[in-house]
Design an enzyme around this catalytic site. Structure first.
Site, PDB file in Angstrom:
ATOM      1  N   SER A  43       0.835  -1.201   0.000  1.00  0.00           N
ATOM      2  CA  SER A  43       0.000   0.000   0.000  1.00  0.00           C
ATOM      3  C   SER A  43       0.871   1.252   0.000  1.00  0.00           C
ATOM      4  O   SER A  43       2.005   1.229   0.487  1.00  0.00           O
ATOM      5  CB  SER A  43      -0.875   0.035   1.247  1.00  0.00           C
ATOM      6  OG  SER A  43      -1.613  -1.157   1.364  1.00  0.00           O
TER       7      SER A  43
HETATM    8  N1  SAH Z   1      -0.555  -5.137   4.132  1.00  0.00           N
HETATM    9  C1  SAH Z   1       0.218  -5.066   2.905  1.00  0.00           C
HETATM   10  C2  SAH Z   1      -0.663  -5.016   1.681  1.00  0.00           C
HETATM   11  C3  SAH Z   1      -0.851  -6.357   1.155  1.00  0.00           C
HETATM   12  S1  SAH Z   1      -1.817  -6.498  -0.310  1.00  0.00           S
HETATM   13  C4  SAH Z   1       1.176  -3.875   2.958  1.00  0.00           C
HETATM   14  O1  SAH Z   1       1.674  -3.587   4.003  1.00  0.00           O
HETATM   15  O2  SAH Z   1       1.456  -3.272   1.964  1.00  0.00           O
HETATM   16  C5  SAH Z   1      -3.107  -7.560   0.293  1.00  0.00           C
HETATM   17  C6  SAH Z   1      -2.691  -8.931   0.723  1.00  0.00           C
HETATM   18  O3  SAH Z   1      -3.868  -9.596   1.168  1.00  0.00           O
HETATM   19  C7  SAH Z   1      -2.111  -9.808  -0.382  1.00  0.00           C
HETATM   20  O4  SAH Z   1      -0.849 -10.253  -0.008  1.00  0.00           O
HETATM   21  C8  SAH Z   1      -3.104 -10.954  -0.508  1.00  0.00           C
HETATM   22  O5  SAH Z   1      -2.504 -12.196  -0.816  1.00  0.00           O
HETATM   23  C9  SAH Z   1      -3.725 -10.971   0.873  1.00  0.00           C
HETATM   24  N2  SAH Z   1      -5.055 -11.614   0.968  1.00  0.00           N
HETATM   25  C10 SAH Z   1      -6.091 -11.583   0.091  1.00  0.00           C
HETATM   26  N3  SAH Z   1      -7.132 -12.316   0.547  1.00  0.00           N
HETATM   27  C11 SAH Z   1      -6.761 -12.815   1.765  1.00  0.00           C
HETATM   28  C12 SAH Z   1      -7.379 -13.651   2.729  1.00  0.00           C
HETATM   29  N4  SAH Z   1      -8.619 -14.143   2.568  1.00  0.00           N
HETATM   30  N5  SAH Z   1      -6.700 -13.955   3.855  1.00  0.00           N
HETATM   31  C13 SAH Z   1      -5.428 -13.492   4.065  1.00  0.00           C
HETATM   32  N6  SAH Z   1      -4.772 -12.708   3.170  1.00  0.00           N
HETATM   33  C14 SAH Z   1      -5.429 -12.371   2.037  1.00  0.00           C
END
Ligand code: SAH
Length: 222
Positions: free
Chosen positions: A69
């Site tokens: 993000s």
């Molecule tokens: N928090 C991160 C952003 C990650 S993007 C940061 O610091 O930048 C979103 C993440 O959510 C991805 O890695 C994706 O694989 C995960 N995701 C999507 N659906 C999910 C679920 N049901 N349970 C756990 N993780 C999930």
């Protein structure tokens, strides 16, 4: 000592301070959040080839079709987390969607312990490595489907989702402490907004906040 930490880490202190100044201009007001974002070495959470852009105001690819993000989004979500009505500060926080672990590292600076769930096994491993490099010791990562939350560790003062949901998972609602807050990107048609759900003694209240853009919350694991 870890070379990536001493190398680009030293030169990026100034770049990080510029990022903090930009966040201030973008109306991030919580001084604790600004100070924490000035400390966490964001470049350690992206591939080396992208490290030079780590402090720009953009989201960046982290592999497997996922993204880290933007600094502004992380700052806003952390501000919302800190503004929860949890008594005595943030003890336990649950993050759904660890990705590269950056938001988790920022949360770990403002909470006693952060539990974070990621559905992709490779990203869980990568985030573990990144958090170790950044010397974060109060984050616990788990590979799994975040829809179920983490009942064994509940209740949580804050539950923060970093993937966009089409509905609020019931299990997560139930795992919120009284006075706790859930923050999640909610999809409606073509647009997403941050939704803030507060658990009060009498039930739940909901508030719609900024427009955002997150990857989708997916079912199951990979
Ligand atoms: N928090 C991160 C952003 C990650 S993007 C940061 O610091 O930048 C979103 C993440 O959510 C991805 O890695 C994706 O694989 C995960 N995701 C999507 N659906 C999910 C679920 N049901 N349970 C756990 N993780 C999930």
């Amino acid at each position: 000592m870890n070379t990536s930490y001493t190398g680009i880490g030293m030169t990026s202190q100034r770049t990080r301070m510029r990022m903090v100044e930009r966040l201030r201009q973008q109306c991030v007001k919580d001084e604790i959040v600004l100070s924490v974002m000035g400390e966490v070495p964001r470049h350690l959470f992206v591939e080396e080839a992208l490290a030079a852009r780590a402090y720009d105001d953009v989201s960046l690819p982290i592999g497997f079709g996922q993204t880290i993000s933007s600094p502004l989004t992380v700052a806003r979500m952390t501000e919302l987390a800190r503004a929860s009505a949890a008594q005595g500060g943030l003890n336990k926080v649950l993050e759904i969607g660890t990705g590269c672990g950056y938001q988790c590292a920022v949360l770990a600076k403002v909470a006693k312990v952060v539990h974070s769930v990621e559905r992709l096994v490779q990203l869980t491993a990568q985030a573990r490595k990144n958090l170790r490099n950044a010397r974060v010791t109060n984050a616990r990562l788990r590979h799994g489907d975040g829809h179920a939350g983490m009942p064994t560790e509940a209740p949580f003062d804050v539950i923060l989702l970093t993937a966009a949901a089409t509905h609020v998972p019931d299990a997560l609602r139930e795992q919120l402490a009284a006075g706790g807050r859930m923050i999640l990107p909610m999809v409606k048609g073509d647009v997403q907004h941050l939704l803030v759900i507060d658990r009060t003694a009498r039930g739940f209240t909901e508030k719609r906040m900024d427009a955002v853009k997150f990857v989708p919350l997916l079912p199951g694991t990979g």
